[in-house]
Structure formats: structure tokens, C-alpha cells
Design a protein around this motif. Structure first.
Motif, PDB file in Angstrom:
ATOM      1  N   GLU A  34      -0.799   4.948  -0.024  1.00 18.73           N
ATOM      2  CA  GLU A  34      -1.346   5.439   1.238  1.00 18.73           C
ATOM      3  C   GLU A  34      -0.235   5.707   2.246  1.00 18.73           C
TER       4      GLU A  34
ATOM      5  N   ASP B 102       0.839  -1.208   0.000  1.00 16.60           N
ATOM      6  CA  ASP B 102       0.000   0.000   0.000  1.00 16.60           C
ATOM      7  C   ASP B 102       0.872   1.255   0.000  1.00 16.60           C
TER       8      ASP B 102
ATOM      9  N   LYS C 202       1.353   9.025   1.467  1.00 14.21           N
ATOM     10  CA  LYS C 202       0.439  10.106   1.856  1.00 14.21           C
ATOM     11  C   LYS C 202       0.485  10.353   3.356  1.00 14.21           C
ATOM     12  N   THR C 203       0.502   9.261   4.111  1.00 14.15           N
ATOM     13  CA  THR C 203       0.553   9.385   5.569  1.00 14.15           C
ATOM     14  C   THR C 203       1.885   9.981   6.020  1.00 14.15           C
TER      15      THR C 203
END
Length: 651
Positions: free
Chosen positions: A431, A428, A434-435
Motif C-alpha cells: 500500500e 504494509d 501504491k501511495t
């Protein structure tokens, strides 16, 4: 005029060619040389610069060519002598101007011989070998300049020894290029060539690793100031007006060139490449990433030889770089600024490229770069070739943000690199990235930093020059009270000069790249010039930080409350009748010394306490300067001021 020379081309001239290869007694010194060498001044600067261009061409030509004759013919006598003067002064720091006269005379005679119908074989020898042989043939010069070990070597070993010797010559940390007083105008008018020549000699000795081309450009500006002011009715007023601007321009240019070498020495090619990628992507957003990458690789290849003092190799690679870039018709058709610079002659191309403003952005380029939009491709490239992936990210941000500093982009790139290292091998990854970058927005970083400098400019503009510089003295004394007065005086002066210049010359849009780049250069120079471990652990820590984090690190340092202050002693402040007659610069120095003393005594001193001490100082000065016996007044009042100040800031 000052701006023109400040942006002078970075392609340095070669060390001068000397013709003292002949074993016979040196020829007599021509009247045109003795006793002052009479190096050319302003009207002949174009000859000097032509020499630089010519030498670059010669350095890649066949060794069998009679190089000295070609140089002598192109440069003419004045240009030939001036170039020799710079090189000799830089390489022979313990020699006087008079010591160099015989060598310059021999070089001139050799130039004539090499252009005769029967030139000596020495005219075809390698130029570095000629220079070294000339110096080594003089026992006096060898002994005076400690070159015996070098002269016992041959070929490449001797060349490297000369370079190492030159690199170890102490530098002048003051970075000052003094203008003369008006009473010297008569000497200048009598023989302006000799007058400027003495400046070249002195400045070259103080800046032995500075490219000769830059020294000649500074000399040109120096000569122009003299020509302008010596023609004025109030010559001294003219000098006083121009002095600060001239000195700041010289200091900025010297610091800029030295800073790149410091960065290369401490951080290596990777950081230099990142800096140059940002710099030229901002200037030429029409060029593709592939085109920019190839150009930057060539730029980085020139840094090591140019910083080591190996001017022959430096010139060759710089000349090749400029030729190749200017031969790329595809890039030129899209990069308007570069295209205009490439139409200049070889002498001016480099300075033009350095000074050119950012081109317009290509049509269709998005306003913001979204690293998340194509994160799969980014991670794929990062996994295989991380430097390429990071270069592409830096490029994409730079072409969109010419208003950003290099350091802001590098700080974001560092955060992005950590996110990619953490996430790209995960399923992933999108994501995850992004985090990891949730609190890191490049646009916000640029805006926040630009706002910070705009506020600093408002403060600087709202205060007079002395008040702002004093406030910088207070700030830096708070965080590093262990530093000497001279060190903190120089730091506060540099910070003031940077903000003064950037706030004035780069209003609004480009304050950030101007101010942060120059302040980072100043920090690099300070960390290099002074052993930070002798100041305090906090400064030492910041000096060891990554390149882009040095300034934020120092900005975050709090006042040093662990410092044990010395007693305030009136004898350290030298406040007497001279305060009544000193010029503004001397008065500033006196005020800064008082502030240095009281702030060291209590690094957490409040603004109210500082204001109270300042008021008492000015009251004492006003009272004693009006007294009939000024000396007696200061003798009585100065110790009172120091005593009252000590009591006020009593820990």
C-alpha cells in the motif's frame, strides 16, 4: 550514405605503429608519399576498416608475433599510411602535415623491413611503446608538441603521460566538417587521395579524442560527397545542397560519442549502465534480464578506456565483448537483429548492432509492466541488492516500450527507487508503494513526452528553417541573456538540427527517443564546454542536476528578469549593403544577432514586439537594397531601426 557513416562502429582503431626505432638516418621519402602523404580516399576505406579489425585481433595475440608485418600485409601501403596519419595528427596537434612526412616514411620502411626474411627485433615490441619511441626520437616534434616530460618517462608511466597529454589538447567546439567549394574539384580530380588526406589530417587535429575508426568513416562520406558533386554540371549547387546534411550528420555522431564520455565522467558507471540496459533491452526484448545484464556489464567496462584515449585496451575489450555476445547461440536464436549483425565481418558487427531497430517483442509479454503486481518479491530483492532490483524494473519497462526515451524511463525509475526506499521496510509495503507512486504512471509519462515532441515537430514543420531557429534563439536568450552570442547561436542551431532530423527521420512512433536523447546529448555538451556558473545560477543548477532531469530543468526556466541589459548600440549589429548580397546562412546570422540584442535588452519582450521589430528590419532591408546608394541608406536607416527597437522594448 550519410546515415551509413553516422552509425559507424564505435570500436576505435589503435594509434598508428611507427617504425622509427632504428637509430640510423631515416630513409628517403618515397615519391608516393611526398608531398601530400597521399592517404587513401573512398575506394580504399575498406582497407582502412580492415586495419581496425586486424589490429583488434593482434592486440590480444602473443607479443612474440611480428605484428607490424601482419598489419602491413593486410592493410597494404595505402591503409597503413592512412592509419598512421590519423594517429599522428591526433597526438601531435602542433605539427604540420609536412612535419609528419618523415615519420610516415619511416613507418612505411619499417613495415617493409618487418616483412623481410630477417625482420628486426623491434618488430616484436609492444605497439604503444613503438609509437612513443618514434615520437620521442625526434627532438623537433618533442619540443613543438611539449612532450619532453613524457619522453623522459618509460613503460607504463610514459604511456599514461601520452594519454594525459592527448586528453588536454583543446577541442574544436564548432563540430564542423567543411565541404570544399566547387572550384577545388579540379584539385580533387587530380589527386583525390591527397585531397581527402588533407581533410583527415585537419579533422583529426580538431577531434583528438574521437576514435580513428569514426574519423575514417567520416572521411569516406566526405570523399563520396566530393565524388558525387564534382561529377555534376552544377557542382557548387550540389555542395550547397549536401553541406548542411553532411555537417549535421558529423556533428550528431561526434556529439553522441562525446556525450557518453561526459556522462561517464560526471555520473559514473551506474548511469552509463542504466542507459545501456535501456538501449539494448529495447533493441533485443527477446533476451532475458540475466543475459542482458551480463552484456551490459561488458559494454560499460569498455567506456573508461575508450573515453580516456587508451585505444589498445578499448579495442581489446570491445573485441572480447562482440565475440562473446556473438558466440551465445541461445541469445542469437531469439534475437533476430543481433543474429543478423553477428553474421557480418568483424569490422561491421559493431556498427550493425548500434544501428539495428528493435526486434519484435516475445509472445506472451504483457503490454504494460505493473510494479505493484509482485511488490513483495521486488522489495525482497531491493532490500538485499537494490541495483539488481532497479535493473530488473528498468529492463521490464524497456522491453515493453521501445518508443520511450532513456530519460523518461530513468525519471520514472528514480521515482520508483524513492518509493521502494521509503516503503520496502514497512509491513504494509504494498500500500505504501501504491501511495508513493500514485501520481507516477510510466505509460502516461511516455505519452505526454511523445505528445510534446510531436507538437514541437508540428511547429518546426510549419515554419521555415530560419524562423524556427530564430525562435530558439529568442527562447534561449530569454533564459540565459548572460551567455555570449556565439554560445547561444550554437545552442539554437543544435536544437534546430536535432528537431529537424528527428521530425523528418523518426516520424510518429520513435520521435521521443530520437529527440530527447539528442537534446540531452546537446545539453551535456553545453554544460561541459561552457562553465555554467558564468552564465547564471539557474543554468548552473540545471547542469548539476541528475542526468535524466537536466532537460526538464532547463525547460522549466523562466525568462531572466534580473539581468541588467546593455544599451542597444547600432554599431554592434553591422547592418549594411552586405545584407543585400549575403547568402541565406549569413542573413540568418544577421537576423539572430538583432534578436539577441533586443531580447537581452528585455527578456520579457512580447511576440507582438518581436514581430514589429522583424517587420521594421525587413522593410529597412528592402528599402536600402533597392536604393541607388545602398551604403548611405543603411547608414541612415540602421541607427533608426535600433533606436526604434530600443524605444519599443524600453524597460
Amino acid at each position: 550514405m550519410i546515415d551509413r557513416f553516422h552509425n559507424s562502429i564505435k570500436e576505435p582503431c589503435i594509434s598508428p605503429f611507427l617504425g622509427s626505432i632504428a637509430r640510423s638516418r631515416p630513409p628517403s621519402i618515397p615519391p608516393s608519399l611526398h608531398p601530400s602523404l597521399r592517404p587513401c580516399a573512398c575506394p580504399f576505406i575498406m582497407q582502412w576498416l580492415s586495419v581496425c579489425s586486424l589490429l583488434v585481433l593482434l592486440s590480444v595475440s602473443a607479443r612474440s608475433q611480428n605484428q607490424i608485418c601482419t598489419i602491413f600485409t593486410e592493410a597494404k601501403e595505402d591503409g597503413f599510411k592512412s592509419l598512421i596519419l590519423v594517429g599522428l595528427a591526433q597526438n601531435l596537434p602542433d605539427s604540420t602535415l609536412g612535419d609528419l612526412v618523415p615519420l610516415i616514411a619511416e613507418a612505411l620502411a619499417m613495415g617493409v623491413k618487418c616483412c623481410s626474411d630477417t625482420p628486426p627485433e623491434d618488430c616484436d615490441r609492444d605497439v604503444a611503446d613503438l609509437f612513443q619511441s618514434a615520437v620521442c626520437s625526434s627532438e623537433t616534434l618533442v619540443e613543438k608538441n611539449h612532450l619532453k616530460m613524457c619522453c623522459e618517462k618509460t613503460a607504463a608511466e610514459r604511456t599514461q603521460c601520452f594519454l594525459d597529454h592527448k586528453a588536454k589538447i583543446p577541442r574544436d567546439l564548432s563540430l564542423k566538417a567543411e565541404l570544399p567549394a566547387a572550384d577545388q574539384c579540379e584539385d580533387f580530380k587530380k589527386d583525390h587521395k591527397a585531397f581527402v588526406g588533407r581533410f583527415i589530417f585537419k579533422f583529426s587535429k580538431s577531434n583528438t579524442m574521437l576514435q580513428p575508426h569514426v574519423i575514417l568513416a567520416i572521411a569516406k562520406a566526405y570523399g563520396e560527397v566530393l565524388t558525387s558533386c564534382c561529377g555534376e554540371a552544377e557542382a557548387q549547387t550540389c555542395f550547397d545542397t549536401k553541406k548542411a546534411t553532411f555537417q549535421r550528420a558529423v556533428a550528431n555522431r561526434v556529439t553522441e560519442l562525446k556525450a557518453l564520455c561526459i556522462v561517464h565522467k560526471k555520473y559514473g558507471d551506474r548511469v552509463v549502465k542504466a542507459k545501456k540496459l535501456i538501449q539494448y533491452s529495447q533493441k533485443m526484448p527477446q533476451a532475458s534480464f540475466q543475459e542482458m545484464g551480463g552484456m551490459v556489464d561488458k559494454i560499460v567496462a569498455t567506456v573508461a578506456p575508450c573515453c580516456s584515449g587508451d585505444m589498445v585496451t578499448c579495442m581489446k575489450e570491445r573485441k572480447t565483448l562482440v565475440d562473446e555476445v556473438c558466440a551465445d547461440k541461445s541469445v542469437l536464436s531469439r534475437a533476430a537483429g543481433l543474429s543478423a549483425c553477428c553474421k557480418e565481418d568483424a569490422v561491421h558487427r559493431g556498427s550493425c548492432v548500434e544501428a539495428m531497430k528493435p526486434d519484435s517483442k516475445p509472445d506472451g509479454l504483457s503490454e504494460h509492466y505493473d510494479v505493484h503486481a509482485d511488490i513483495a518479491a521486488v522489495c525482497q530483492t531491493f532490500t538485499k541488492t537494490p541495483d539488481v532490483a532497479m535493473g530488473k524494473l528498468v529492463y521490464e519497462i524497456s522491453v515493453r516500450h521501445p518508443e520511450s526515451s532513456q530519460q523518461v524511463i530513468l525519471r520514472f525509475a528514480k521515482e520508483a527507487e524513492q518509493a521502494l526506499l521509503q516503503c520496502c521496510d514497512k509491513e504494509d509495503h504494498a500500500e505504501c508503494v501504491k501511495t508513493a507512486l500514485a501520481g507516477s504512471d510510466i505509460d502516461k509519462k511516455i505519452t505526454d513526452e511523445a505528445d510534446y515532441y510531436k507538437k514541437m515537430c508540428a511547429v518546426e514543420t510549419g515554419m521555415n528553417n530560419n524562423a524556427f531557429e530564430k525562435s530558439m534563439m529568442v527562447h534561449y536568450t530569454r533564459i540565459m541573456p548572460q551567455a555570449s552570442f556565439d554560445q547561444l547561436h550554437m545552442v539554437s542551431e543544435r536544437v534546430h538540427d536535432v528537431l529537424h532530423d528527428c521530425c523528418k527521420d523518426e516520424p510518429g512512433h520513435f520521435i521521443l527517443p530520437c529527440a530527447e536523447e539528442k537534446l540531452t546529448d546537446a545539453i551535456d555538451a553545453t554544460c561541459e564546454d561552457y562553465d555554467p556558473s558564468t552564465i547564471n545560477p539557474r543554468i548552473a543548477h540545471c547542469c548539476s542536476q541528475s542526468y535524466s532531469m537536466r532537460r526538464p530543468c532547463i525547460l522549466a526556466i523562466k525568462p531572466d528578469t534580473e539581468f541588467t541589459p546593455p544599451e542597444l548600440d547600432a554599431s554592434n549589429f553591422h547592418m549594411g549593403p552586405e545584407l543585400c548580397t549575403k547568402d541565406s546562412k549569413e542573413l540568418l546570422l544577421s537576423g539572430k544577432k538583432l534578436l539577441y540584442g533586443v531580447v537581452r535588452h528585455k527578456t520579457t519582450i512580447t511576440e507582438e514586439q518581436l514581430k514589429s521589430i522583424s517587420t521594421k528590419y525587413h522593410s529597412m532591408k528592402e528599402k536600402c537594397c533597392a536604393a541607388e546608394d545602398q551604403a548611405a541608406c543603411f547608414t541612415e536607416e540602421a541607427p533608426k531601426l535600433v533606436s526604434e527597437s530600443a524605444e519599443l522594448v524600453k524597460v
